[in-house]
Design a protein around this motif. Structure first.
Motif, PDB file in Angstrom:
ATOM      1  N   ARG A 195       0.532  32.304 -23.552  1.00 58.75           N
ATOM      2  CA  ARG A 195       0.225  31.417 -22.429  1.00 58.75           C
ATOM      3  C   ARG A 195      -1.282  31.265 -22.233  1.00 58.75           C
ATOM      4  O   ARG A 195      -1.759  30.188 -21.837  1.00 58.75           O
ATOM      5  CB  ARG A 195       0.884  31.942 -21.154  1.00 58.75           C
ATOM      6  CG  ARG A 195       2.384  31.660 -21.095  1.00 58.75           C
ATOM      7  CD  ARG A 195       3.031  32.285 -19.880  1.00 58.75           C
ATOM      8  NE  ARG A 195       4.393  31.783 -19.681  1.00 58.75           N
ATOM      9  CZ  ARG A 195       5.307  32.394 -18.936  1.00 58.75           C
ATOM     10  NH1 ARG A 195       5.017  33.540 -18.337  1.00 58.75           N
ATOM     11  NH2 ARG A 195       6.504  31.867 -18.798  1.00 58.75           N
ATOM     12  N   ARG A 219       4.777  24.438 -24.276  1.00 61.84           N
ATOM     13  CA  ARG A 219       5.179  25.003 -22.978  1.00 61.84           C
ATOM     14  C   ARG A 219       6.650  25.403 -23.009  1.00 61.84           C
ATOM     15  O   ARG A 219       7.024  26.464 -22.495  1.00 61.84           O
ATOM     16  CB  ARG A 219       4.942  23.980 -21.858  1.00 61.84           C
ATOM     17  CG  ARG A 219       3.470  23.678 -21.586  1.00 61.84           C
ATOM     18  CD  ARG A 219       3.298  22.806 -20.351  1.00 61.84           C
ATOM     19  NE  ARG A 219       1.935  22.317 -20.276  1.00 61.84           N
ATOM     20  CZ  ARG A 219       1.559  21.064 -20.565  1.00 61.84           C
ATOM     21  NH1 ARG A 219       2.485  20.183 -20.939  1.00 61.84           N
ATOM     22  NH2 ARG A 219       0.307  20.709 -20.479  1.00 61.84           N
ATOM     23  N   THR A 265      -4.757  23.450 -23.198  1.00 64.04           N
ATOM     24  CA  THR A 265      -4.482  22.447 -22.166  1.00 64.04           C
ATOM     25  C   THR A 265      -5.754  21.990 -21.469  1.00 64.04           C
ATOM     26  O   THR A 265      -5.910  20.814 -21.131  1.00 64.04           O
ATOM     27  CB  THR A 265      -3.489  23.024 -21.129  1.00 64.04           C
ATOM     28  OG1 THR A 265      -2.278  23.408 -21.790  1.00 64.04           O
ATOM     29  CG2 THR A 265      -3.166  22.001 -20.052  1.00 64.04           C
TER      30      THR A 265
END
Length: 255
Positions: free
Chosen positions: A201, A128, A208
């Protein structure tokens, strides 16, 4: 490979070359000689983690020696380094560059899927931070630090499949940073860097959420966009320029 993993592999190689147990202070000194500036406490933490992984054995107050698993890992690192050296000199023209990207697509997509199976929070946090840094420096000089490349190394570092990691680390080794620099130069005129950040992302989001299929597909989409941009650049008449850059950079870098 992230910095922590790289430092531990460097420690393994130091131990494999040592005639006796390697202590923390000597390990710190030898790492510094090889360009890795770490505090003694940081080296101590790394060594304890290597004990936990079964790579090393403490020998009282004398230091540590390699366990069988550590010797295997050290030998694996040497082979990867040698293979990367060979690959560095194999990428000489646009066809080689495209072939490397297609190979990375296959390996890194699978690695992203594997990383999504049981991701740990610490490497996720590091990814991140890399994405956020990448977003902040889009269009500015700090892009020379290649946060995109660090993202790819971070994803590979999260994979638990050793064979995938060996293959990916061979293609992402520091010896090939000059190829990545050429690739960045080619893509700069064909791709919006903000789209690259968005693609990274998307991969991170799927990892994630523990979505292996989604992470693999997101990484595949990212590489397909890069390959298409390079192919468009070649069609646009930049093939000779790319080849000259690939030939010039290693010669220039060796001076």
């Amino acid at each position: 490979m992230n910095d922590r993993e790289g430092a531990m592999l460097a420690l393994l190689q130091l131990m494999s070359a040592s005639s006796g147990p390697l202590g923390t202070r000597n390990a710190q000194r030898e790492l510094a000689r090889r360009g890795r500036e770490l505090s003694e406490s940081s080296v101590s933490r790394l060594l304890r983690e290597m004990d936990t992984r079964g790579w090393t054995h403490p020998v009282g107050t004398k230091g540590r020696t390699l366990a069988p698993e550590g010797r295997r890992r050290a030998a694996e690192a040497v082979l990867t380094h040698r293979a990367s050296d060979s690959l560095q000199h194999a990428v000489r023209d646009t066809k080689d560059l495209l072939d490397l990207l297609r190979a990375r697509l296959a390996v890194e997509s699978a690695a992203a899927g594997d990383a999504a199976r049981a991701p740990e929070e610490e490497p996720l946090t590091e990814l991140r931070e890399v994405c956020e840094q990448h977003a902040r420096v889009v269009g500015s000089a700090p892009l020379i630090e290649q946060p995109g490349l660090r993202f790819h190394r971070g994803v590979v570092g999260m994979s638990t499949n050793r064979m995938l990691k060996v293959a990916a680390e061979m293609m992402l080794a520091p010896q090939l940073d000059r190829v990545e620099a050429v690739l960045d130069t080619v893509l700069a005129t064909r791709r919006d860097e903000e789209k690259v950040v968005a693609e990274h992302r998307a991969v991170l989001d799927r990892i994630t959420h523990h979505d292996p299929a989604g992470a693999e597909e997101a990484m595949r989409t990212h590489f397909e966009a890069m390959i298409a941009a390079v192919e468009t650049s070649v069609v646009g008449g930049n093939e000779v320029l790319v080849q000259r850059l690939l030939e010039w950079v290693p010669e220039h870098g060796s001076r």
